[in-house]
Design an enzyme around this catalytic site. Structure first.
Site, mmCIF file in Angstrom:
data_model
loop_
_atom_site.group_PDB
_atom_site.id
_atom_site.type_symbol
_atom_site.label_atom_id
_atom_site.label_comp_id
_atom_site.label_asym_id
_atom_site.label_seq_id
_atom_site.Cartn_x
_atom_site.Cartn_y
_atom_site.Cartn_z
ATOM 1 N N GLY A 1 -37.582 39.564 -15.329
ATOM 2 C CA GLY A 1 -38.759 39.734 -14.478
ATOM 3 C C GLY A 1 -39.145 41.202 -14.346
ATOM 4 N N SER B 1 -29.030 29.811 -12.830
ATOM 5 C CA SER B 1 -28.017 29.546 -11.810
ATOM 6 C C SER B 1 -28.493 28.421 -10.889
ATOM 7 C CB SER B 1 -27.746 30.811 -10.996
ATOM 8 O OG SER B 1 -28.843 31.090 -10.129
ATOM 9 N N THR B 2 -27.554 27.857 -10.143
ATOM 10 C CA THR B 2 -27.933 26.827 -9.153
ATOM 11 C C THR B 2 -28.953 27.420 -8.177
ATOM 12 O OG1 THR B 2 -25.904 27.469 -7.967
ATOM 13 C CG2 THR B 2 -25.814 25.448 -9.232
ATOM 14 N N GLU B 3 -28.779 28.683 -7.835
ATOM 15 C CA GLU B 3 -29.689 29.347 -6.898
ATOM 16 C C GLU B 3 -31.071 29.577 -7.519
ATOM 17 O OE1 GLU B 3 -26.542 30.339 -7.539
ATOM 18 O OE2 GLU B 3 -25.617 29.787 -5.616
ATOM 19 N N ASN B 4 -31.110 29.813 -8.835
ATOM 20 C CA ASN B 4 -32.410 30.072 -9.498
ATOM 21 C C ASN B 4 -33.358 28.874 -9.395
ATOM 22 O OD1 ASN B 4 -30.912 31.902 -12.287
ATOM 23 N ND2 ASN B 4 -31.693 32.694 -10.340
ATOM 24 N N ASP C 1 -29.676 39.377 -17.092
ATOM 25 C CA ASP C 1 -30.534 39.653 -15.928
ATOM 26 C C ASP C 1 -31.570 40.728 -16.257
ATOM 27 O OD1 ASP C 1 -31.398 39.344 -13.316
ATOM 28 O OD2 ASP C 1 -30.053 40.898 -12.548
ATOM 29 N N SER D 1 -22.865 37.251 -9.145
ATOM 30 C CA SER D 1 -23.883 36.233 -8.816
ATOM 31 C C SER D 1 -23.422 34.810 -9.151
ATOM 32 C CB SER D 1 -25.202 36.546 -9.536
ATOM 33 O OG SER D 1 -25.684 37.816 -9.155
HETATM 34 C C1 IPE Z 1 -28.097 35.886 -12.241
HETATM 35 O O1 IPE Z 1 -29.251 36.614 -12.047
HETATM 36 C C2 IPE Z 1 -28.428 34.555 -12.879
HETATM 37 C C3 IPE Z 1 -28.853 34.608 -14.271
HETATM 38 C C4 IPE Z 1 -28.932 35.685 -15.012
HETATM 39 C C5 IPE Z 1 -29.199 33.340 -14.869
HETATM 40 P P1 IPE Z 1 -30.037 36.583 -10.667
HETATM 41 O O2 IPE Z 1 -31.240 37.433 -10.838
HETATM 42 O O3 IPE Z 1 -30.271 35.181 -10.235
HETATM 43 O O4 IPE Z 1 -28.986 37.243 -9.665
HETATM 44 P P2 IPE Z 1 -29.198 38.028 -8.307
HETATM 45 O O5 IPE Z 1 -30.158 37.224 -7.469
HETATM 46 O O6 IPE Z 1 -29.756 39.371 -8.644
HETATM 47 O O7 IPE Z 1 -27.830 38.148 -7.707
HETATM 48 C C1 IPE Z 2 -32.764 36.712 -15.425
HETATM 49 O O1 IPE Z 2 -33.847 37.520 -15.142
HETATM 50 C C2 IPE Z 2 -33.164 35.330 -15.896
HETATM 51 C C3 IPE Z 2 -33.000 34.293 -14.877
HETATM 52 C C4 IPE Z 2 -32.394 34.442 -13.746
HETATM 53 C C5 IPE Z 2 -33.552 32.986 -15.168
HETATM 54 P P1 IPE Z 2 -34.514 37.535 -13.709
HETATM 55 O O2 IPE Z 2 -35.568 36.482 -13.662
HETATM 56 O O3 IPE Z 2 -33.509 37.444 -12.631
HETATM 57 O O4 IPE Z 2 -35.179 38.971 -13.726
HETATM 58 P P2 IPE Z 2 -35.181 40.032 -12.547
HETATM 59 O O5 IPE Z 2 -33.768 40.240 -12.127
HETATM 60 O O6 IPE Z 2 -36.021 39.451 -11.450
HETATM 61 O O7 IPE Z 2 -35.769 41.249 -13.152
HETATM 62 MG MG MG Z 3 -32.397 38.833 -11.618
#
Ligand code: IPE
Ligand code: IPE
Ligand code: MG
Length: 240
Positions: free
Chosen positions: A30, A72-75, A27, A196
């Site tokens: 971004g 993730s499924t949510e992503n 994580d 998560s």
């Molecule tokens: C968890 O990160 C999923 C992955 C790293 C692929 P998220 O960024 O989706 O989790 P939340 O939203 O902070 O719980």
């Molecule tokens: C994890 O990084 C990668 C994925 C979930 C695909 P994020 O995209 O969640 O990065 P942050 O948490 O927004 O910084």
């Molecule tokens: Mg994240």
């Protein structure tokens, strides 16, 4: 399944300090990019490169199973532009990395519902899964469109379709990770302290390690520090 060793074994066998199975919630891509005034997609690119380096390093230090949470499924509900950029990176890097997996005689498994992914990606992963199936002993799991709740519901439905009652072992075998040891150590980068929807069943007795580093900045040394911390833990599994 539990392969973890207790502290007594750890003292007599140094190799036992290395967890058999490490799972990583990658994580912070971004936020890492944002702090550099770059687009989120740049963070995902650097995250992808870091993931490949870290997987190699994990095998080098003796970890046998590595699971990475890539999507993730949510992503999948993120803006289409971001999801498309993630699939683009996957297309660009997957085959090159898959070759490394085969060279190292390790197995690749995808955890998650691949049927919701673009068909060319489904074909790419199916090809490597079948090519690497013959290898035992080392395995990379890539969690892609993965959600632990979906995984559990899927396993319940599989058992129901077969008209089977399950116990803990037979239920585990119906999960995407069927036949594999449970993770000994789960690392989450990116400051958040939550799972998560990751490996909720398999994490029952995993040791948890949280790093404030954003994933693209999580170095091999940071990984080694997590293993060192793991080696100092006393795993009791509810016993005294
Ligand atoms: C968890 O990160 C999923 C992955 C790293 C692929 P998220 O960024 O989706 O989790 P939340 O939203 O902070 O719980
Ligand atoms: C994890 O990084 C990668 C994925 C979930 C695909 P994020 O995209 O969640 O990065 P942050 O948490 O927004 O910084
Ligand atoms: Mg994240």
């Amino acid at each position: 399944m539990n392969t973890a060793v207790d502290n007594k074994d750890k003292k007599t066998s140094p190799a036992a300090c290395v967890p058999a199975h490490v799972a990583i919630i990658m994580d912070g891509n971004g936020r890492w990019a944002k702090s550099r005034l770059m687009p989120r997609s740049y963070g995902h690119l650097k995250g992808m490169e870091r993931m490949i380096g870290l997987l190699e390093h994990a095998f080098d230090v003796g970890v046998r199973y590595v699971t990475v949470y890539a999507l993730s499924t949510e992503n999948l509900s993120r803006p289409k532009e971001e999801v498309d950029a993630l699939f683009g990176l996957f297309r660009k890097y997957f085959n090159e990395y898959a070759r490394k997996i085969i060279e190292r005689e390790s197995r690749l498994c995808i955890l998650g519902d691949v049927t919701a992914l673009p068909s060319d990606i489904q074909d790419m992963v199916a090809e490597i899964e079948s090519q690497s199936r013959r290898f035992e002993g080392r395995c990379v799991n890539i969690a892609l469109n993965y959600g632990a709740r979906d995984e559990i519901v899927r396993a319940v439905n599989l058992a129901a379709e077969r008209g089977e009652k399950v116990d803990k072992e037979s239920f585990s075998s119906l999960l995407y990770t069927g036949g594999q040891p449970d993770p000994d150590l789960i690392i989450r980068t990116g400051k958040e302290k939550r799972l998560s929807n990751f490996l909720l069943w398999q994490a029952a007795y995993a040791e948890l390690y949280f790093s404030d580093k954003m994933f693209p900045a999580f170095s091999d040394k940071d990984f080694d520090a997590a293993l060192k911390d793991y080696a100092s833990r006393e795993r009791r599994f509810g016993k005294v």
